[in-house]
Scaffold this motif. Sequence first.
Motif, PDB file in Angstrom:
ATOM      1  N   LEU A  37       3.276  -6.939  70.678  1.00 20.31           N
ATOM      2  CA  LEU A  37       4.437  -6.993  69.800  1.00 20.31           C
ATOM      3  C   LEU A  37       5.733  -7.125  70.593  1.00 20.31           C
ATOM      4  N   ILE A  87       6.336  -3.183  64.708  1.00 14.73           N
ATOM      5  CA  ILE A  87       6.801  -2.584  65.957  1.00 14.73           C
ATOM      6  C   ILE A  87       7.475  -1.254  65.679  1.00 14.73           C
ATOM      7  N   PHE A 125      -4.694   0.180  71.632  1.00 17.39           N
ATOM      8  CA  PHE A 125      -3.460   0.460  70.908  1.00 17.39           C
ATOM      9  C   PHE A 125      -2.239   0.139  71.755  1.00 17.39           C
ATOM     10  N   ASN A 126      -2.331   0.420  73.051  1.00 18.24           N
ATOM     11  CA  ASN A 126      -1.219   0.048  73.920  1.00 18.24           C
ATOM     12  C   ASN A 126      -1.105  -1.466  74.018  1.00 18.24           C
ATOM     13  N   LEU A 139      -1.568  -3.378  71.579  1.00 12.25           N
ATOM     14  CA  LEU A 139      -0.814  -3.734  70.380  1.00 12.25           C
ATOM     15  C   LEU A 139       0.677  -3.698  70.678  1.00 12.25           C
ATOM     16  N   SER A 140       1.114  -2.611  71.356  1.00 10.37           N
ATOM     17  CA  SER A 140       2.532  -2.523  71.725  1.00 10.37           C
ATOM     18  C   SER A 140       2.917  -3.685  72.619  1.00 10.37           C
ATOM     19  N   LEU A 188       5.007   1.302  64.963  1.00  6.00           N
ATOM     20  CA  LEU A 188       4.323   1.660  66.205  1.00  6.00           C
ATOM     21  C   LEU A 188       5.159   2.635  67.024  1.00  6.00           C
TER      22      LEU A 188
END
Lengths: 303, 371, 399
Positions: free
Chosen positions: C330, A90, C323-324, C326-327, A93
Motif C-alpha cells: 500500500l 492504508i 500483513f507487513n 500488505l503495508s 492498516l
Amino acid sequence: MNNILLSINITLMYSAPLILAALGGIISERSGVVNIGLEGMMTIGALVGAVIAYYTQNPWLGFICAGLAGCALAFLHAIASIKFKADQTISGLAMNFIGPGLSLFICKALFGGTNTSPTVTNKIPKILSWMQNPNKNIWTSNLNVDSTILIALLLTFAMWYFLYKTKLGLRVISVGENPKAAATLGINVHKVRYFCVLASGFLAGIGGASCSLAIISVFSPTVISGKGFIALAAVIFGKWTPQGALGACLLFGFAQSLVVLLGGNESIIPSQFLSMLPYILTIIVLVLFVGKSVGPKASGEPF
Amino acid sequence: MKKNLVIPILAISMLFVGCGNNSTAQSNSNTTSQVSEQAQTNNQTENKKVDFSNFSTAMVSDIGGINDKSFNQNSYDGFKRLNQDTGAKISYKESQQLSDYKVHFDALRDENVNLIWGIGYLLSSDVVNAAAMNPDQLYGIIDTDLDGKVPNNVIAVDFEDQEAAFLAGYIAANVTKTDKVGFIGGIPGRVISRFEYGYKAGVDYAARELNKKIGIETKYINSFVDDSMGKASALAMYNQGADIIYHASGNAGQGVIEAAKELNKLAIGVDMDQSYLAPKNVLTSTVKRTGDAVYDASYKTASGEHLGGQVLRYGLAKHGVSLADPNENTFNLMPKELYEKATKDIEEMIVSGKIKVPKDEKAYEKFVSEL
Amino acid sequence: MSIKISSLLKKSTTAIFISILLGFLVGGIILALSGFNPIQSYGELFKGVFSKPRYIVQTIIIATPVILTGISVAFAFKTGLFNIGAEGQFMMGAIAASFIGYKIDLPPIIHPIACLLGAMIFAGLYAVFVGWLKAKFGIHEVITSIMLNWIALYFNNYYVTLPSLKKPNSEGVYEVLDSARINILYNVKANQENILAFRDKIAELKGNVPIVNGVEKPTLFMKLLDTVQDIVFRTDINYGIFIAVAVAIIVGFILNKTTLGYSLKGVGINKYAAEAAGINVKKQIIMSMLISGAIAGLAGGIYITGMSPNRIITLSLHENYGFNGLSVALIANNNPIACIFSGLLFGALKYGGNAMQSQLGVPTEIINIVIGTIIFFIGMRLIFTIIADKLEKGENSNE
C-alpha cells in the motif's frame, strides 16, 4: 443435554465480541468507508475498558469508555479518509499498528511496566448473576452468559432497524451506494460518514472491552489476537447486513464450541486439524449457502 | 515491584525459620525480612558487597516481551536484582519474530557483553549457532538441556518442571471433591509434556495413597494465546465433572482461571503465582524461578566460575521450581497440613530420588506400572 | 513560482517523501511525549541502519521477505483482488521449502532452486483455491483468505509434529540441509573447520597491517576484507534480495508490457468491461491468485532457505510477514518496483527500531506506533495532489 447447553454457552461467549466488532465494520462500510482497522480499535477498547473498570470498579463505565476509546482511534481514521481523502485501506492498516502500540504503552505507563493490566474485580455481570447460585444446575450454569452477548443481540436488531427502517439509516445506505446522488438530494455525505465511522469505532471498542471485561478480566497483549479480522470476514460473509454478520459470528462461535466438545483425550484426527474446524466450516457454509458478497458500491472511494 | 522481592525473601526466610516452625513463618514474613535480607546477602556475598560493575550481561527475550508477567519478566527481574546487588550492567532485546533471535544475538556482539542469555527453548538453535560462530563469547540458554550436547561456551539451564507439577497433582488429588481433575496444555511439545506427565504422576501417586481412583481429563488447545479457547475448554472440563484444572498454556490460561472463577471451581496456575487473577479460585501455582537461575549463573560467572559446557538443572532441590508460597486464601482452599506435606515430605522424597517424577509419556507409563 | 511547486507536489514521489517526513515528525512528537529525545532516537535509528556495512546488509536481509510479500499483494491489488491471504501463502511456501530442503537430497545449486520452486507451487495452489472459490462461486477472497491464514497456522503446527521431520528436544523441524541454503558463501560457515579455514585465508590475504607512526593503519583493501568477513559470518546474507528485485522487475514487466498483464489489470479496473471485451474473467482471477500466491510463497521459501532459523517452528500467532507485506504494497501504491523501496523502508524501521530499543530503551510498542504513524501519513498523500490542484487554480485565477 449437558453438551448442547455447553455448546450454546461457548458459542455465545465466542460470538459476542465478534458480533459487536462486525456491526462496527458494517456501519462504517455501509456509509462508504472501508474499515480494516477493527483489530486496532478492539485492542484500544479492551485496554481502556479494563483500565477504567479497574480504577472505578464500575464495569459499565469501563465498557462505555472503551467505546469512546475506539471512537477516538476511529476519529483519526475518519479524518484521514473523509477530510484528507486518504486511501482507506492504508488508514485502517495504520490503526492496526497504532491501536495495539498505544494500548501496550498506556498499560505499561499506568501499571509499572507490566503488559497485563491488574485484574478487574467487578467485571461485566452475567445475565443470571442476580440469582443466588446460578451454578446450581446445568441449565442456569450454562445459560448464564455474559451480558455482552445480550447487548450484541440488541445492537444487531437496533442496527437492522436503523439501517432499513429509519430515514437516517437509509441515508447511510444511499451515501454508501451513490454519494453523488445522495449529495444532490441534500444529504451531507461527510457528516453521515463521520457519524458512521465514529459509531464503527465505538462498536469495535466495546467489542474489545467484551474480551477484557467479560471473557477474561484483564487486558493482555494477546486478548484480541485476530478477532478483528474474523469480524471483518463476518461482515463480508453476512453481505454487509447486521443479521448476516450475526449469523456468521454465531456460526464461527458454534464451530469453536465443536472444537472443544469433539476434542479430548483420544481422537483420530490430529488436534491441529480439529482446531481448523471453524475456518473450514466457514468456507463450506460460504460455498453451500452464501455465495457472492457484494459490498456497498462506493465503499473505499473518497468523496 | 515489591511483590517480586517478597517471594524470594519469604522463600529464604522459610529456610532459616526451620522446618517444623511454620506457624510463625507467615506472620514473621515482615519481621524476618530484615533478617533474611541479611541472610540473603550473607548467603550470596560472604559478608562483603561484591562489585561486578565491569561485568555485563544481556538477554534476548522470547516473543512476548520482557513484561509478559511470566517467563521473560521473571528472568529480567533476576537481571534487575543482579544489577541492584552487584552493579553488573544489564540490558535486553525484545524479539517479535523467530528470525529476530539471530539478529539480536549478533547485535549483542557489538556491545561487549560478558554473558548473553537466550530466554526460552525456542532460542536454543540460535544460541548454539552463535556459540559456534563466536567461541570466545559466553552464552546462556534457559529452559533446555540441549540434549546434553552443550558447547563449551554455553551454559544450559534446565528446569525440572515436572517436579513442581507433581506437587500440584498431589495437592489436586487430595483436594478434589469429585475425584476428577483436569490438565489444559497449550501447544503440545516437550516442555509442556513435562508439566502434563509430572502432574498426572502426582495425581496418580496421591490417588494410590488415598486408595481411590481419580480421573484426569487432558486437553491441548493448540495455542498459548487463545484465552477464549482456554476458557471454553475449562468450561467443558468443569461441566464434565472436574473441579480442579492445572494449566500450562501461557496467556490462554487467563481464560482457564476465569472459568474457574465463574463456576466457582479451582484452578492451578503456572510459571508464577497466578492467584492475583482469581484469589479465591486459584488453589496454588507452580512457580519457575528463571530469574533466580539467571541471577545465580550470572553471579557465579562474574565471580570467575566457568559454567560453560554444563547443564544447570533447577528442580525442587535448588528451589528453581516449587509451589507458590501460600497467601491469605490458600488455607481456605486446602488444608494447611496438605500444603506442608506436599512441600516438605513429598518434596523431600522427590529430591532424594525416592520418587522419580516422569517427564514424558514413556516415563509416565513406567511410573504408573511401578506404583 | 507556485506553478512549479504545484507540479512538484503532483509528483507522487514528492508526496511520499513529504508523507514520510510528516510521519517521522509526528512520530517524534510521540517519542517526546513518552520521554525520549526524538532527535537522539532518530539518530540511533539512522546509525542502527547505516553506520556499518553489516547493518545495511542486515536491513536488506530483513526487508527481503516483506518486499516479496509486498509485491504479491501489490500484484493482486492491480488485478482487482485483495490478497490478505499472503500470510498463509507465505507459511505454506515456507513449509514446502522446509520439506524439500530437508527431506530431499539434491546437489547444491539445484537444491535451493527446487525448494523455491516447490514453495512457489505449493503456495500458488493454496492461493488458487481462493481464486477458484471466487471465480466459481463468487465468494469474496477476503473471507477465504482470512480463513486460510488460520488454517495455514494450524497446519504449520501440525507439520512440526511429523515424526520424521521433528527435531528432537525442540519445538520445530530440522533445519534445511546445507545444500539447500541460499546464503552467499554459505560453505565457509557451514562448520567449524570451514570457519577457521576462511578466517585463516582472510588473515593470509590481509597480510601484515602496516604501522604508521606507531599506530596500526590498515589499508582500504584490508578493511574491505574485514568487512566481507564480518558480513559473511555475522549475517544471513543471501541471494534473496536479488531474487526479489528480479521478481519486481518481472512482475512490473508482466503488468505493463504483456497482454497477460493488460488483461489482468483490465479485470482489476472493470471486470464487466473486461468480460465484454472477451476476457475470461474467471480464468484471470485464478491466474492472478496463482501468481500472487506464488510470489508470497517464494518469500516464505527465501525465508526458510536463507534466514535463521532455517526451519519451521510452532507458532501461536502469525509472524506477520504477509500483513507487513500488505503495508509495504500500500505504501508503494501497488507498484512492484516501488515495493522494493517501501520494503527496504519497512526493514529499516524494524532493524533501526531494534537499535532504538537497545541503545535508548525505546519500547517496541512505541516503535510500532511510529511505524503506524508513517503509514498513516503515507495513506494521506493524495492530499498533496489536491493541494497542488488548488495552488494551480489559485495561480491560474491570478493571471
